[in-house]
Write an enzyme that holds these catalytic residues in place. Structure first.
Site, PDB file in Angstrom:
ATOM      1  CB  SER A   2      37.498  37.038  50.371  1.00 16.89           C
ATOM      2  OG  SER A   2      38.623  37.817  49.860  1.00 16.89           O
ATOM      3  CG  HIS A  35      35.919  44.947  39.537  1.00 14.06           C
ATOM      4  ND1 HIS A  35      37.124  45.120  39.913  1.00 14.06           N
ATOM      5  CD2 HIS A  35      35.256  44.031  39.892  1.00 14.06           C
ATOM      6  CE1 HIS A  35      37.112  43.786  40.549  1.00 14.06           C
ATOM      7  NE2 HIS A  35      36.101  43.337  40.710  1.00 14.06           N
ATOM      8  CD  GLU A  88      33.028  43.075  43.414  1.00 17.87           C
ATOM      9  OE1 GLU A  88      32.732  41.963  43.377  1.00 17.87           O
ATOM     10  OE2 GLU A  88      33.868  43.551  42.992  1.00 17.87           O
ATOM     11  CD  GLU A 106      40.376  43.267  40.214  1.00 16.60           C
ATOM     12  OE1 GLU A 106      39.926  42.832  39.026  1.00 16.60           O
ATOM     13  OE2 GLU A 106      40.185  42.638  41.396  1.00 16.60           O
ATOM     14  CE  LYS A 109      38.312  39.814  40.312  1.00 12.27           C
ATOM     15  NZ  LYS A 109      38.792  40.351  41.730  1.00 12.27           N
ATOM     16  N   GLY A 134      40.058  39.323  46.959  1.00 13.46           N
ATOM     17  CA  GLY A 134      41.178  38.523  46.627  1.00 13.46           C
ATOM     18  C   GLY A 134      42.021  38.543  47.877  1.00 13.46           C
ATOM     19  CG  ASN A 137      34.935  39.652  37.635  1.00 12.34           C
ATOM     20  OD1 ASN A 137      35.395  39.514  36.390  1.00 12.34           O
ATOM     21  ND2 ASN A 137      35.264  40.712  38.308  1.00 12.34           N
TER      22      ASN A 137
HETATM   23  P1  13P Z   1      37.554  37.378  44.705  1.00  8.59           P
HETATM   24  O1  13P Z   1      36.226  36.544  45.078  1.00  8.59           O
HETATM   25  O2  13P Z   1      38.522  36.896  44.258  1.00  8.59           O
HETATM   26  O3  13P Z   1      37.753  38.247  46.008  1.00  8.59           O
HETATM   27  O4  13P Z   1      37.132  38.876  43.705  1.00  8.59           O
HETATM   28  C1  13P Z   1      35.689  39.419  43.907  1.00  8.59           C
HETATM   29  C2  13P Z   1      35.672  40.328  42.672  1.00  8.59           C
HETATM   30  O5  13P Z   1      36.442  41.231  42.469  1.00  8.59           O
HETATM   31  C3  13P Z   1      34.761  39.987  42.097  1.00  8.59           C
HETATM   32  O6  13P Z   1      34.175  41.013  41.074  1.00  8.59           O
END
Ligand code: 13P
Length: 249
Positions: free
Chosen positions: A211, A93, A165, A95, A10, A171, A8
């Site tokens: 992560s 997601h 997740e 976010e 982002k 992150g 992903n």
């Molecule tokens: P990270 O791997 O940066 O923690 O992000 C995970 C994520 O949100 C994947 O969709």
């Protein structure tokens, strides 16, 4: 065992950067047994079609509108990304749920729109730290599944991947233990079994995200209960992502 490895992006990389990345990834991961899926920003999907269509790498979008078309300035529809050869779309997601206030009703509508347009869905669920600390993570994820999958038929589940997740692990570098993840994948399978059937619970693909990186990917992917991983930050580092994509699990 074949695993699903999702990158992903982002809101990272420009279309030109993605072009080089996609060309390199296609070459470097040739022959892998795993399913590799990259989800770059919308603006890169035309390039993805150019470079990745017909290759072993699948690609998808990070979001879609719940509406089919019309007066929704700034939105992107399922049919638009499907036309660009996208096979997958990430829905729900954290976010988007958190920063863009998408609730389960919207997530449910997006899943229906995606499936109606022939897209496969990567449905993200997961709790925040407070919910986990209050020992309500199980209840929270169950309710997300109940609400998000309302009206989705059992035969459509083969086009759905559940991505667990936990928000507090995204992150942050915080590692969720394999035992904790196992507990959650068991819970997800049980809930799918409750909502559909035992076969559906067994068959649903579940990936973990939060992560995931070089220090923990092997430990995670060596388990049968997990069908794959979804990677944010580290997928931007092509050599590291390639390593994870190429491995035999
Ligand atoms: P990270 O791997 O940066 O923690 O992000 C995970 C994520 O949100 C994947 O969709």
């Amino acid at each position: 065992m074949k695993k699903i490895i999702i990158g992903n992006f982002k809101m990272n990389t420009t279309p030109s950067e993605f072009k080089s990345y996609a060309m390199a990834l296609a070459t470097k991961t040739k022959g892998t047994k795993n399913d590799v899926i990259v989800c770059p920003p919308y603006t890169h999907l035309g390039t993805a079609k150019q470079i990745l269509a017909g290759s072993h790498i699948y690609y998808g979008a990070q979001n879609i509108s719940e509406e089919e078309s019309g007066a929704f300035t700034g939105e992107i529809s399922a049919s638009m990304i499907k036309d660009l050869g996208a096979e997958y779309v990430i829905v729900g997601h954290s976010e988007r749920r958190g920063k863009f206030k998408e609730n389960d009703k919207v997530v449910n509508k997006k899943i229906k729109t995606a499936l109606a347009n022939g897209l496969k869905v990567i449905l993200c669920v997961g709790e925040n730290l407070q919910t986990r600390t209050n020992k309500q993570a199980a209840m929270f994820v169950k309710k997300q599944l109940d609400d998000d999958l309302k009206g989705i038929y059992e035969n459509e589940l083969e086009s759905v991947i559940i991505a667990y997740e936990p928000i507090w692990a995204i992150g942050t570098g915080k590692n969720v233990t394999v035992t904790e993840i196992h507990k959650m994948t068991d819970l997800i399978r049980k809930e799918i079994e409750y909502l559909y059937s035992e076969k559906a619970g067994r068959g649903i693909n579940i990936v973990y995200g939060g992560s995931v990186g070089l220090t923990n990917y092997k430990k995670l992917l060596s388990n049968d209960f997990l069908n794959g991983v979804m990677i944010g930050n580290i997928c931007l580092e092509i050599d590291n992502f390639t390593l994870i994509c190429r491995e035999n699990y």
